[in-house]
Design an enzyme around this catalytic site. Structure first.
Site, PDB file in Angstrom:
ATOM      1  N   ASP A  43       0.858  -1.188   0.000  1.00 18.49           N
ATOM      2  CA  ASP A  43       0.000   0.000   0.000  1.00 18.49           C
ATOM      3  C   ASP A  43       0.891   1.234   0.000  1.00 18.49           C
ATOM      4  O   ASP A  43       2.018   1.187   0.510  1.00 18.49           O
ATOM      5  CB  ASP A  43      -0.911  -0.010   1.255  1.00 18.49           C
ATOM      6  CG  ASP A  43      -2.185   0.801   1.069  1.00 18.49           C
ATOM      7  OD1 ASP A  43      -3.268   0.188   0.974  1.00 18.49           O
ATOM      8  OD2 ASP A  43      -2.093   2.050   0.994  1.00 18.49           O
ATOM      9  N   ASP A  70       3.841   1.804  -4.515  1.00 21.29           N
ATOM     10  CA  ASP A  70       2.927   2.504  -5.429  1.00 21.29           C
ATOM     11  C   ASP A  70       2.721   1.558  -6.613  1.00 21.29           C
ATOM     12  O   ASP A  70       3.620   1.396  -7.450  1.00 21.29           O
ATOM     13  CB  ASP A  70       3.543   3.837  -5.876  1.00 21.29           C
ATOM     14  CG  ASP A  70       2.608   4.599  -6.808  1.00 21.29           C
ATOM     15  OD1 ASP A  70       1.621   4.004  -7.286  1.00 21.29           O
ATOM     16  OD2 ASP A  70       2.880   5.778  -7.071  1.00 21.29           O
ATOM     17  N   VAL A  71       1.548   0.933  -6.677  1.00 23.85           N
ATOM     18  CA  VAL A  71       1.330  -0.092  -7.707  1.00 23.85           C
ATOM     19  C   VAL A  71       1.346   0.480  -9.124  1.00 23.85           C
ATOM     20  O   VAL A  71       1.456  -0.266 -10.097  1.00 23.85           O
ATOM     21  CB  VAL A  71       0.007  -0.881  -7.485  1.00 23.85           C
ATOM     22  CG1 VAL A  71       0.037  -1.657  -6.183  1.00 23.85           C
ATOM     23  CG2 VAL A  71      -1.208   0.025  -7.574  1.00 23.85           C
ATOM     24  N   TYR A 178     -13.783   4.833 -13.620  1.00 26.82           N
ATOM     25  CA  TYR A 178     -14.068   3.693 -12.735  1.00 26.82           C
ATOM     26  C   TYR A 178     -14.659   2.538 -13.544  1.00 26.82           C
ATOM     27  O   TYR A 178     -14.235   1.390 -13.415  1.00 26.82           O
ATOM     28  CB  TYR A 178     -15.014   4.134 -11.610  1.00 26.82           C
ATOM     29  CG  TYR A 178     -14.996   3.185 -10.432  1.00 26.82           C
ATOM     30  CD1 TYR A 178     -13.878   3.090  -9.604  1.00 26.82           C
ATOM     31  CD2 TYR A 178     -16.081   2.357 -10.167  1.00 26.82           C
ATOM     32  CE1 TYR A 178     -13.851   2.199  -8.531  1.00 26.82           C
ATOM     33  CE2 TYR A 178     -16.059   1.466  -9.098  1.00 26.82           C
ATOM     34  CZ  TYR A 178     -14.948   1.397  -8.278  1.00 26.82           C
ATOM     35  OH  TYR A 178     -14.924   0.509  -7.226  1.00 26.82           O
ATOM     36  N   LYS A 182     -12.515  -0.881 -14.078  1.00 27.84           N
ATOM     37  CA  LYS A 182     -13.047  -2.125 -13.516  1.00 27.84           C
ATOM     38  C   LYS A 182     -13.467  -3.094 -14.630  1.00 27.84           C
ATOM     39  O   LYS A 182     -13.311  -4.311 -14.497  1.00 27.84           O
ATOM     40  CB  LYS A 182     -14.206  -1.822 -12.569  1.00 27.84           C
ATOM     41  CG  LYS A 182     -13.784  -1.030 -11.329  1.00 27.84           C
ATOM     42  CD  LYS A 182     -12.736  -1.771 -10.518  1.00 27.84           C
ATOM     43  CE  LYS A 182     -12.389  -1.090  -9.210  1.00 27.84           C
ATOM     44  NZ  LYS A 182     -11.415  -1.833  -8.409  1.00 27.84           N
TER      45      LYS A 182
END
Ligand code: NAD
Length: 266
Positions: A43, A70-71, A178, A182
């Site tokens: 995270d 940081d992904v 979003y 997704k």
């Protein structure tokens, strides 16, 4: 034949949970730890990540550590995965749940025409690119174990369009990034399920909206729209995570499980 308890056990396995310091992340950390897995929290929030790791280790008597990650950044992902593998010896389970980056950008309206490219890019970087970078970095480790499980976190809004009438009279929104992020995760799940098989299974959870003290008018409309007549709780997601992470779902890959109180059933 193995008992259900044996099939559900995650003893000796290591789980990496992105967004593990968050609210749904808490449910994932808890349930996998309860089944015996070691927990690696990935995270951006260092303090919250460390607190969560300590709480989970204390309560469930498992190893748990937080890795500031940081992904959305390739180097950060590589570094964190290498550190976790060095510390825990491998990765058996990956949950891609990180989302909602904190952005210093001006507020914008609900209409598509006023949604900014900056917000679109920043969110897709975390939600979609982050899921790609994390899965790519963990793939060799998951393959090596021969029983890897990836669980991607989508949303009902990755499956269906939003009903904007729910938001009338509130300052809530439901932006295009979003839906796109997704929806992308749903299809990325299928891509990875067929290409990482047979060593790694890849499935997806699509939660409905979680009750977080939203405005009453929204809450009422949401409940009326939902066959089970309530919003989700974080706890509602525990069972699916346990099932998809463990050998109890050993013959399931490429699937999307909506946990939405029946929202997508009508
Ligand atoms: N809350 C809902 O109603 C709902 C519904 C459907 C799906 N979801 C999905 O569930 C997941 C968790 O949501 P939540 O409600 O617990 O949100 P949350 O904000 O509590 O948790 C998100 C976590 O992601 C972390 N994060 C943000 N950017 C990051 C980055 N670049 N790298 C690493 N970590 C980063 C945050 O620090 C936070 O801990 C998300 O993928 C979300 O889209 C949520």
């Amino acid at each position: 034949m193995k008992s259900l308890q044996e099939l559900m056990s995650l003893a000796g396995r290591t789980a990496v949970i992105t967004g593990g310091a968050g609210r749904i992340g808490e449910a994932f950390c808890e349930v996998l730890a309860e089944l015996g897995a070691s927990i690696c929290i990935f995270d951006v929030e260092a303090g919250a990540g460390n607190e969560r790791a300590d709480a989970v280790a204390d309560r469930f008597r498992v190893r748990a550590s937080a890795f500031v990650t940081d992904v959305a950044r390739e180097e950060s992902v590589q570094e964190a995965v290498s550190s976790a593998v060095a510390q825990f010896g491998g990765v058996d389970i990956l949950i891609n749940g990180a989302a909602y980056p904190k952005l210093e950008l001006p507020e914008e309206g609900r209409e598509l025409e006023v949604q900014s490219l900056a917000r679109w890019n920043a969110n897709l970087d975390v939600v979609l690119t982050g899921t790609f970078l994390m899965t790519r970095a963990c793939a060799p480790h998951l393959r090596r174990r021969g029983r890897g499980s990836v669980i991607n976190i989508a949303s009902i809004y990755g499956l269906l369009g939003p009903d904007m009438r729910l938001y009338d009279g509130t300052d809530m929104d439901n932006p295009a990034y979003y839906a796109a992020g997704k929806g992308g995760i749903v299809q990325f799940t299928r891509y990875c399920a067929t290409t990482l098989a047979p060593e790694v299974r890849v499935n997806c959870i699509a939660p409905g909206g979680v009750w977080r003290h939203q405005p009453e008018s929204f809450h009422e409309r949401y409940k009326r729209r939902t066959p089970l007549q309530r919003m989700a709780s974080e706890e509602d997601l525990k069972g699916a995570a346990a099932y998809l992470a463990s050998d109890s779902s050993a013959y399931i890959t490429g699937q999307v499980l909506a946990i939405d109180g029946g929202w997508s059933a009508w």
